[in-house]
Design a protein around this motif. Structure first.
Motif, PDB file in Angstrom:
ATOM      1  N   ASP A  58       4.319  10.849   3.319  1.00 18.50           N
ATOM      2  CA  ASP A  58       4.710   9.624   2.693  1.00 18.50           C
ATOM      3  C   ASP A  58       3.506   8.719   2.715  1.00 18.50           C
ATOM      4  OD1 ASP A  58       6.217   7.602   5.174  1.00 18.50           O
ATOM      5  OD2 ASP A  58       4.590   8.980   5.296  1.00 18.50           O
ATOM      6  N   ASP A  59       3.582   7.725   1.917  1.00 22.34           N
ATOM      7  CA  ASP A  59       2.820   6.508   2.033  1.00 22.34           C
ATOM      8  C   ASP A  59       1.445   6.600   2.645  1.00 22.34           C
ATOM      9  OD1 ASP A  59       3.746   6.940   4.766  1.00 22.34           O
ATOM     10  OD2 ASP A  59       5.441   5.708   4.346  1.00 22.34           O
ATOM     11  N   ALA A  62       0.271   3.467   4.357  1.00 26.04           N
ATOM     12  CA  ALA A  62       1.325   2.913   5.206  1.00 26.04           C
ATOM     13  C   ALA A  62       0.784   2.220   6.453  1.00 26.04           C
ATOM     14  CB  ALA A  62       2.272   4.001   5.635  1.00 26.04           C
ATOM     15  N   HIS A 173      12.048   5.756   8.807  1.00 23.81           N
ATOM     16  CA  HIS A 173      10.587   5.814   8.854  1.00 23.81           C
ATOM     17  C   HIS A 173       9.971   4.634   8.092  1.00 23.81           C
ATOM     18  CE1 HIS A 173       6.653   8.085   8.779  1.00 23.81           C
ATOM     19  NE2 HIS A 173       6.491   7.333   7.687  1.00 23.81           N
ATOM     20  N   HIS A 177       7.639   1.285   9.218  1.00 28.33           N
ATOM     21  CA  HIS A 177       6.419   0.683   8.659  1.00 28.33           C
ATOM     22  C   HIS A 177       6.647  -0.795   8.354  1.00 28.33           C
ATOM     23  CE1 HIS A 177       4.045   4.245   8.392  1.00 28.33           C
ATOM     24  NE2 HIS A 177       4.800   4.854   7.499  1.00 28.33           N
ATOM     25  N   HIS A 183       1.771   5.490  11.817  1.00 28.17           N
ATOM     26  CA  HIS A 183       2.166   6.888  11.971  1.00 28.17           C
ATOM     27  C   HIS A 183       1.942   7.377  13.393  1.00 28.17           C
ATOM     28  CE1 HIS A 183       1.983   7.739   7.414  1.00 28.17           C
ATOM     29  NE2 HIS A 183       3.195   7.432   7.810  1.00 28.17           N
TER      30      HIS A 183
HETATM   31 ZN   LIG Z   1       4.738   6.771   6.817  1.00 26.72          ZN
END
Ligand SMILES: [Zn+2]
Length: 214
Positions: A58-59, A62, A173, A177, A183
């Protein structure tokens, strides 16, 4: 009839034996995987091996919010979601965070004043199942607003294998963030790939620590 009782006895002994073995190995499993249920971890590893393209990151940006916090451990959230599956997952993810006591998300109908907005996107160009953008005050360092985007391209496409639990994990999750978590490798809701983990005790501690320090 005698045979029947014999079978029952064998089954009972087998059950006691397995139970004993489980009691003996559970602490070991916990030590190795950080949880008594290593199934999601093992599933993740197998899936990563078989079809790495089916595991969403993801991201990428982030970690930009990492370490930034809202003024208090509480924030209003507006659900800009019409899809019932994503909407329910967002509500469930919020409730799971709220139940930890580390942070309190309050669902609001006031979109313009909401600190966090959760919306959907549909984008196969990114490898992200979820994305979170945050804005913070550069003087105080405090978060002002966060936008969480849930990518229906992956989350609602059966071939990517997201069940309700994994969609909720994705929400947890991204909300992590949104409130300042970066992370984390290992078993953590903030593990960056696959959305296999829900909030762990160490994640709760991380939020508590973050909001105590301010
Ligand atoms: Zn993330």
């Amino acid at each position: 009839m005698k045979r029947f009782f014999k079978s029952i006895l064998v089954l009972a002994l087998l059950f006691i034996g397995l139970n004993f073995a489980y009691q003996k190995t559970a602490p070991e499993i916990e030590k190795t995987f950080g949880t008594r249920n290593p199934l999601p971890y093992l599933t993740a590893k197998v899936q990563q091996f078989i079809s790495p393209e089916k595991i969403q990151n993801d991201d990428t940006n982030a970690d930009s919010s990492k370490g930034h916090t809202f003024e208090t451990n509480s924030a209003s959230v507006y659900l800009d979601l019409s899809d019932p599956t994503l909407r329910q997952a967002a509500i469930d993810g919020i409730n799971i965070w709220n139940n930890t006591g580390a942070f309190n998300f309050k669902i609001t109908n006031d979109k313009s004043n909401a600190k966090i907005i959760i919306k959907a996107m549909n984008d196969g160009q990114t490898n992200a199942a979820g994305l979170t953008d945050t804005q913070y005050n550069s003087l105080t360092g405090h978060l002002i607003k966060a936008t969480v985007r849930l990518n229906s391209y992956y989350l609602l496409n059966p071939s990517y294998g997201y069940n309700h639990g994994r969609i909720v994990n994705t929400v947890e999750h991204e909300l992590g963030h949104a409130i300042g978590l970066g992370h984390k490798n290992g078993i953590s809701v903030m593990y960056p790939q696959g959305s296999f983990y829900t909030i762990q005790p160490s994640d709760v501690e991380a939020v508590k620590k973050l909001y105590q320090e301010q």
